[in-house]
Design a protein around this motif. Structure first.
Motif, short mmCIF file in Angstrom:
data_model
loop_
_atom_site.label_atom_id
_atom_site.label_comp_id
_atom_site.label_asym_id
_atom_site.label_seq_id
_atom_site.Cartn_x
_atom_site.Cartn_y
_atom_site.Cartn_z
N UNK A 116 -16.79 26.04 10.56
CA UNK A 116 -15.70 25.07 10.58
C UNK A 116 -15.48 24.48 9.19
N UNK A 117 -14.23 24.34 8.77
CA UNK A 117 -13.95 23.53 7.58
C UNK A 117 -14.43 22.10 7.84
N UNK A 118 -14.79 21.41 6.77
CA UNK A 118 -15.39 20.09 6.90
C UNK A 118 -14.53 19.13 7.72
N UNK A 119 -13.21 19.18 7.52
CA UNK A 119 -12.36 18.21 8.23
C UNK A 119 -12.23 18.52 9.72
N UNK A 149 -14.72 18.96 11.78
CA UNK A 149 -15.75 18.29 12.56
C UNK A 149 -15.25 16.98 13.13
N UNK A 150 -14.49 16.25 12.35
CA UNK A 150 -13.93 15.00 12.84
C UNK A 150 -12.94 15.26 13.96
N UNK A 151 -12.20 16.34 13.85
CA UNK A 151 -11.20 16.65 14.87
C UNK A 151 -11.85 17.11 16.17
N UNK A 152 -12.92 17.88 16.06
CA UNK A 152 -13.57 18.33 17.30
C UNK A 152 -14.31 17.17 17.96
N UNK A 153 -14.83 16.24 17.16
CA UNK A 153 -15.44 15.04 17.73
C UNK A 153 -14.39 14.22 18.47
N UNK A 154 -13.21 14.13 17.88
CA UNK A 154 -12.13 13.38 18.52
C UNK A 154 -11.67 14.07 19.80
N UNK A 155 -11.66 15.39 19.79
CA UNK A 155 -11.27 16.15 20.98
C UNK A 155 -12.23 15.88 22.14
N UNK A 156 -13.49 15.67 21.81
CA UNK A 156 -14.47 15.28 22.82
C UNK A 156 -15.00 16.41 23.68
N UNK A 157 -14.90 17.65 23.21
CA UNK A 157 -15.41 18.79 23.97
C UNK A 157 -16.63 19.39 23.28
N UNK A 158 -17.64 19.78 24.05
CA UNK A 158 -18.77 20.51 23.46
C UNK A 158 -18.30 21.88 22.99
N UNK A 159 -19.03 22.47 22.04
CA UNK A 159 -18.62 23.79 21.57
C UNK A 159 -19.81 24.69 21.34
N UNK A 160 -19.54 25.99 21.48
CA UNK A 160 -20.55 27.04 21.36
C UNK A 160 -20.42 27.71 20.01
N UNK A 161 -21.49 27.71 19.26
CA UNK A 161 -21.56 28.38 17.96
C UNK A 161 -21.93 29.85 18.21
N UNK A 162 -21.17 30.79 17.66
CA UNK A 162 -21.43 32.22 17.86
C UNK A 162 -22.11 32.81 16.63
N UNK A 163 -23.23 33.49 16.84
CA UNK A 163 -23.96 34.18 15.78
C UNK A 163 -23.90 35.69 16.01
N UNK A 164 -23.83 36.43 14.92
CA UNK A 164 -23.74 37.89 14.99
C UNK A 164 -25.01 38.54 14.45
N UNK A 165 -25.51 39.52 15.18
CA UNK A 165 -26.66 40.29 14.74
C UNK A 165 -26.17 41.62 14.16
N UNK A 166 -26.47 41.94 12.90
CA UNK A 166 -26.03 43.21 12.33
C UNK A 166 -26.63 44.39 13.09
#
Length: 212
Positions: free
Chosen positions: A86-89, A91-108
């Motif tokens: 996420x771009x730094x700005x 984080x404030x918007x997703x906090x304001x949205x109030x929804x949890x989020x899933x971070x996706x990681x990729x395995x080569x």
């Protein structure tokens, strides 16, 4: 064992999934996917789902306005993010949205061991792991060496994904001991079309091995 059925494209398929009482279903909001749905359709499908099933929106590099509008219109409970950090700005918007989020990681594909961070990205509540691909974003139905995620699973609420099906889910659960699993193509008869019997057998295997 937490279970998410992803790539829901119709009310019929949502009903098939709901009959097995998953913890979450996923809507893909990405035009390049055969499982893409419009926000309005996701909204209509969501209205008929039983209470208690989380509605997860899967996003791929969209602009933030699209995320906010889609989350509101579709009645989402959670966001799954495929793309760069996420771009730094944001984080404030997703906090304001109030929804949890899933971070996706990729395995080569050529990975021999887990080499990524052992903590969720800032603000993420869960980490989903799948194999990276040069094709579409997502797991693309590719099985991989799931045991590579075992170390990460000891540190974060890990959701295992990518190429899972009724035949390999038991071994994957035993090797990784994840918080949850995410399946799409492994319970389909064709891209975007869920199969009732595959779904039933998948749930049976997850619950059998997830309780041991």
């Amino acid at each position: 064992m937490w279970i998410k059925i992803c790539g829901i494209t119709s009310a019929e398929d949502a009903g098939i999934a709901a009959s097995e009482s998953p913890d979450a279903i996923g809507f893909v909001f990405y035009a390049g996917s055969p499982r893409n749905v419009l926000p309005e359709k996701a909204r209509d499908i969501s209205r008929n789902l039983p209470k208690g099933i989380l509605r997860v929106g899967v996003f791929v590099n969209p602009d933030w306005d699209f995320i906010e509008k889609t989350a509101s219109l579709s009645g989402l409970d959670m966001i799954q993010w495929h793309g760069p950090a996420f771009p730094e700005d944001w984080f404030l918007r997703i906090e304001k949205l109030g929804l949890p989020w899933i971070d996706v990681r990729k395995v080569p594909p050529d990975a021999k061991e887990w080499s990524g961070p052992l903590a969720p990205f800032r603000g993420a509540t869960h980490v989903l792991v799948e194999q990276s691909s040069a094709r579409l974003p997502g797991g693309n139905g590719q099985s991989w060496n799931y045991s590579l995620a075992a170390e990460l699973s000891r540190h974060v609420p890990l959701i295992l994904s990518g190429g899972l099906n009724e035949n390999n889910i038991g071994e994957a659960i035993r090797n990784v001991r994840p918080f949850g699993v995410d399946v799409s193509s492994g319970v389909e008869s064709s891209p975007g079309k869920k199969d009732r019997q595959k779904m039933k057998r998948f749930f049976e295997e997850v619950r059998r091995h997830g309780n041991t």
